[in-house]
Structure formats: C-alpha cells, structure tokens
Scaffold this motif. Structure first.
Motif, PDB file in Angstrom:
ATOM      1  N   SER A  39      19.867  34.696  15.990  1.00  0.00           N
ATOM      2  CA  SER A  39      20.794  33.651  16.453  1.00  0.00           C
ATOM      3  C   SER A  39      22.212  34.169  16.635  1.00  0.00           C
ATOM      4  CB  SER A  39      20.794  32.472  15.471  1.00  0.00           C
ATOM      5  OG  SER A  39      21.245  32.867  14.189  1.00  0.00           O
ATOM      6  N   LEU A  40      22.562  35.264  15.931  1.00  0.00           N
ATOM      7  CA  LEU A  40      23.932  35.771  15.990  1.00  0.00           C
ATOM      8  C   LEU A  40      24.070  37.074  16.785  1.00  0.00           C
ATOM      9  CD1 LEU A  40      25.118  35.159  12.296  1.00  0.00           C
ATOM     10  CD2 LEU A  40      25.548  33.742  14.306  1.00  0.00           C
ATOM     11  N   LYS A  41      23.015  37.494  17.443  1.00  0.00           N
ATOM     12  CA  LYS A  41      23.065  38.803  18.110  1.00  0.00           C
ATOM     13  C   LYS A  41      24.087  38.849  19.246  1.00  0.00           C
ATOM     14  CE  LYS A  41      19.099  37.760  21.124  1.00  0.00           C
ATOM     15  NZ  LYS A  41      17.702  38.177  21.472  1.00  0.00           N
ATOM     16  N   SER A  42      24.459  37.674  19.776  1.00  0.00           N
ATOM     17  CA  SER A  42      25.472  37.661  20.840  1.00  0.00           C
ATOM     18  C   SER A  42      26.866  37.976  20.311  1.00  0.00           C
ATOM     19  CB  SER A  42      25.489  36.297  21.537  1.00  0.00           C
ATOM     20  OG  SER A  42      25.882  35.274  20.623  1.00  0.00           O
ATOM     21  N   LEU A  43      27.063  37.887  18.997  1.00  0.00           N
ATOM     22  CA  LEU A  43      28.395  38.118  18.429  1.00  0.00           C
ATOM     23  C   LEU A  43      28.731  39.600  18.306  1.00  0.00           C
ATOM     24  CD1 LEU A  43      28.544  35.462  15.562  1.00  0.00           C
ATOM     25  CD2 LEU A  43      29.346  35.269  17.913  1.00  0.00           C
ATOM     26  N   SER A  44      27.704  40.426  18.131  1.00  0.00           N
ATOM     27  CA  SER A  44      27.951  41.859  17.952  1.00  0.00           C
ATOM     28  C   SER A  44      26.640  42.622  18.110  1.00  0.00           C
ATOM     29  CB  SER A  44      28.531  42.136  16.565  1.00  0.00           C
ATOM     30  OG  SER A  44      28.558  43.518  16.287  1.00  0.00           O
ATOM     31  N   PRO A  45      26.690  43.814  18.748  1.00  0.00           N
ATOM     32  CA  PRO A  45      25.488  44.646  18.813  1.00  0.00           C
ATOM     33  C   PRO A  45      25.086  45.164  17.434  1.00  0.00           C
ATOM     34  CG  PRO A  45      27.393  45.838  19.676  1.00  0.00           C
ATOM     35  CD  PRO A  45      27.832  44.429  19.460  1.00  0.00           C
ATOM     36  N   ASP A  46      26.026  45.134  16.488  1.00  0.00           N
ATOM     37  CA  ASP A  46      25.764  45.603  15.123  1.00  0.00           C
ATOM     38  C   ASP A  46      25.663  44.441  14.151  1.00  0.00           C
ATOM     39  OD1 ASP A  46      26.063  48.299  16.044  1.00  0.00           O
ATOM     40  OD2 ASP A  46      28.247  48.032  15.946  1.00  0.00           O
ATOM     41  N   ILE A  47      25.125  43.313  14.586  1.00  0.00           N
ATOM     42  CA  ILE A  47      25.151  42.107  13.755  1.00  0.00           C
ATOM     43  C   ILE A  47      24.434  42.309  12.424  1.00  0.00           C
ATOM     44  CG2 ILE A  47      23.092  41.079  14.816  1.00  0.00           C
ATOM     45  CD1 ILE A  47      26.275  39.308  13.466  1.00  0.00           C
ATOM     46  N   GLU A  48      23.361  43.121  12.397  1.00  0.00           N
ATOM     47  CA  GLU A  48      22.667  43.309  11.123  1.00  0.00           C
ATOM     48  C   GLU A  48      23.556  44.041  10.117  1.00  0.00           C
ATOM     49  OE1 GLU A  48      18.612  44.241  10.746  1.00  0.00           O
ATOM     50  OE2 GLU A  48      18.035  43.481  12.716  1.00  0.00           O
ATOM     51  N   ASP A  49      24.359  44.981  10.611  1.00  0.00           N
ATOM     52  CA  ASP A  49      25.297  45.670   9.710  1.00  0.00           C
ATOM     53  C   ASP A  49      26.316  44.693   9.133  1.00  0.00           C
ATOM     54  OD1 ASP A  49      24.027  48.062  10.200  1.00  0.00           O
ATOM     55  OD2 ASP A  49      25.443  48.692  11.763  1.00  0.00           O
ATOM     56  N   HIS A  50      26.806  43.776   9.971  1.00  0.00           N
ATOM     57  CA  HIS A  50      27.779  42.772   9.504  1.00  0.00           C
ATOM     58  C   HIS A  50      27.138  41.824   8.494  1.00  0.00           C
ATOM     59  CE1 HIS A  50      31.071  43.872  12.147  1.00  0.00           C
ATOM     60  NE2 HIS A  50      30.248  43.918  13.168  1.00  0.00           N
ATOM     61  N   LEU A  51      25.895  41.459   8.740  1.00  0.00           N
ATOM     62  CA  LEU A  51      25.200  40.578   7.796  1.00  0.00           C
ATOM     63  C   LEU A  51      25.038  41.283   6.446  1.00  0.00           C
ATOM     64  CD1 LEU A  51      22.555  39.116  10.252  1.00  0.00           C
ATOM     65  CD2 LEU A  51      24.270  37.770   9.025  1.00  0.00           C
ATOM     66  N   HIS A  52      24.623  42.534   6.470  1.00  0.00           N
ATOM     67  CA  HIS A  52      24.493  43.278   5.208  1.00  0.00           C
ATOM     68  C   HIS A  52      25.836  43.399   4.506  1.00  0.00           C
ATOM     69  CE1 HIS A  52      20.291  44.307   5.382  1.00  0.00           C
ATOM     70  NE2 HIS A  52      20.397  44.865   6.589  1.00  0.00           N
ATOM     71  N   ALA A  53      26.906  43.643   5.280  1.00  0.00           N
ATOM     72  CA  ALA A  53      28.240  43.782   4.682  1.00  0.00           C
ATOM     73  C   ALA A  53      28.683  42.495   4.000  1.00  0.00           C
ATOM     74  CB  ALA A  53      29.250  44.176   5.762  1.00  0.00           C
ATOM     75  N   ALA A  54      28.201  41.354   4.523  1.00  0.00           N
ATOM     76  CA  ALA A  54      28.552  40.049   3.945  1.00  0.00           C
ATOM     77  C   ALA A  54      27.599  39.635   2.830  1.00  0.00           C
ATOM     78  CB  ALA A  54      28.548  38.992   5.044  1.00  0.00           C
ATOM     79  N   GLY A  55      26.623  40.496   2.529  1.00  0.00           N
ATOM     80  CA  GLY A  55      25.664  40.169   1.480  1.00  0.00           C
ATOM     81  C   GLY A  55      24.612  39.180   1.929  1.00  0.00           C
ATOM     82  N   ILE A  56      24.332  39.154   3.223  1.00  0.00           N
ATOM     83  CA  ILE A  56      23.368  38.209   3.796  1.00  0.00           C
ATOM     84  C   ILE A  56      22.167  38.968   4.349  1.00  0.00           C
ATOM     85  CG2 ILE A  56      23.011  36.481   5.611  1.00  0.00           C
ATOM     86  CD1 ILE A  56      26.036  35.912   5.487  1.00  0.00           C
TER      87      ILE A  56
END
Length: 279
Positions: A238-255
């Motif tokens: 659902s958030l892939k449009s926000l960044s090509p590295d969205i999984e990295d951002h999710l991990h960084a946020a503890g999600i």
C-alpha cells in the motif's frame, strides 16, 4: 424551555424561513437545554473567545453566550440565517460577531483574541476537512485550546478509535497524535430538525502542549492517507508509491512490512513519517 429571553428555536426557524438545506449539510438542534449542555462541555469560557462554524438559527450560539463565553465569532454560509443571528447579537451586546461566508475560505484569527476555543455543530459536508485543518497546522500548539465538535457518530468513533479496530484510521492518528480526544455526548436523530438518518456525537479534543511523538504534519497526513486508502493490503504494497525503498523505511520505523495499516500505532506512523521525511 428557554435559556434566555429570546424565542424558542422552532419559532425562530418558522419566522425567518429557515428550513434546513441538505446541500449545506444542515440539521438543526432545537433543544436549547442540549445546546447549553454542549456549551458547558466546551469548558468555562468567561476568559475565552469561542469560534463557532455553521451556527444556523443560533441554538449553540445562544448556549455559549448564556453560559458566559467572553465573545463568540460565528461563521455562517447561509445568508437566510443572518437576520436570526442579528437578533441574538442585539440580545448580547458586543459579545457576538457574525461573518457571512464559507468557513473554508475565512481566517478566523483576524477576528479573535487568544485564548480561543472552538465549539460547533459542524455541517456534515465540511466537518472532517475542518477538523483535519485544525489538527495539522505547521506550528504547534495551535490557535485553539480545545475543540468541542458535533459529528455523525461514525465520524466521532473514527476520531477516538484504537489500533486494531475497524474505525481506526487517519482521523484517529491525526487526532490522537496532538490531542486528548474523547466522546462526551451522544445524540439520537430525533434531537434534530430534520432528523438525520444517523446518530450524532460530540467529541472534545484538548490540544497537547507538544505532539506525543515528533513528526512532520504534512508527511504524517500523506503517509496515513496512503496507508488507509488500501487498508486491506500489506504496508509494503500500500505504501510502495511513497518510496522505492519503502521496506527499509518500515524496518527503520520498527514496522513489519507485512503488517496492515490498522495494526500500526500512532507512534509507529510517526516514526515512519520521520524516516520518509529524512530521505
């Protein structure tokens, strides 16, 4: 029963030809005892200016003034209501200012003196947009100390919802990020004229001195809107449009990337907004 020396609201509506307009999201609350109770729920306002949006025939306006509000600024789009509001202004000299126009286009701070509270039976068609504007200014604390607002009960439940519930979404996150929000009153359809098809509720939101967690308001709003637009999908989709590295951002946020929007706390979304803002 009356709370002042002015006529009952049904008489005011009949005299001024104020049949509620569906196009303006109008449903008038006619019981002046109820409007006075809502005014009291907004707090002791002797030392506050109060902003009211969509006063209509003036039920809540009269409640606020009779309960001692220092001054009320009422913004009304429906010009039919202005003569009825003028009668209230005459009964409470120098304490009521009425502006004719669309609340979405008017800056109330040109007409108010701090400290300020907001109390309103918001028109259904602009209520959510106004709330989001009040919750997401670029600077915090906001111009208001508290908001006491009437919504459809479904919207009120969305504002106060907890993670994991069906009602949990963008409104809950934006509200609970910067305020203490609670439902303080429920009203059945028959309390209004005309009766809406749904029940209503009054929500009281008290501004916190600081947001619960650091985040950029615009980014948090963007992230939550995107996430809950496809709430059944995993966040990595659902958030892939926000960044090509969205999984990295999710991990960084503890999600976990496999989690869904309704599972994420306010703190988690704020952490994600910070991570994305820093790229």
């Amino acid at each position: 029963m009356s709370i002042d020396n002015l006529p009952p609201l049904k008489h005011v509506i009949d005299t001024h030809g104020l049949a509620a307009k569906k196009s303006l999201g109008q449903n008038f609350l006619l019981d002046l005892n109820l409007t006075a109770k809502i005014a009291r729920l907004s707090g002791r306002n002797e030392d506050h200016d109060v902003l009211e949006i969509g006063p209509g025939p003036g039920g809540l306006t009269r409640g606020l003034l009779s309960e001692g509000a220092r001054r009320v600024l009422a913004i009304e789009k429906d010009e039919r209501c202005l003569s009825a509001l003028a009668e209230i202004s005459d009964a409470y000299p120098d304490r009521l200012t009425v502006i004719s126009g669309d609340a979405l286009d008017i800056n109330p701070l040109d007409h108010l003196t701090s400290p300020i509270r907001v109390a309103a039976n918001l028109p259904y068609n602009i209520g959510t947009e106004l709330l989001v504007r009040w919750l997401t200014p670029t600077e915090w604390p906001p111009f208001w100390d508290s908001l006491t607002l009437m919504f459809q009960r479904e919207v009120a439940q969305r504002i106060t919802a907890e993670p994991g519930s069906k009602a949990y979404g963008r409104l809950a996150i934006l509200s609970q990020w910067r305020t203490d929000a609670k439902i303080v009153m429920n009203l059945p359809p028959e309390a209004f004229s005309p009766p809406p098809k749904v029940s209503s509720a009054v929500v009281h939101l008290t501004a916190l001195p600081e947001p619960r967690f650091p985040a950029d308001a615009a980014m948090l709003q963007h992230v939550t809107a995107t996430a809950f637009n496809q709430r059944r999908k995993m966040l990595r989709s659902s958030l892939k449009s926000l960044s090509p590295d969205i999984e990295d951002h999710l991990h960084a946020a503890g999600i976990k990337p496999t989690e869904r929007a309704e599972q994420i706390s306010v703190e988690g979304f704020c952490a994600l907004a910070r991570s994305l803002k820093n790229t």
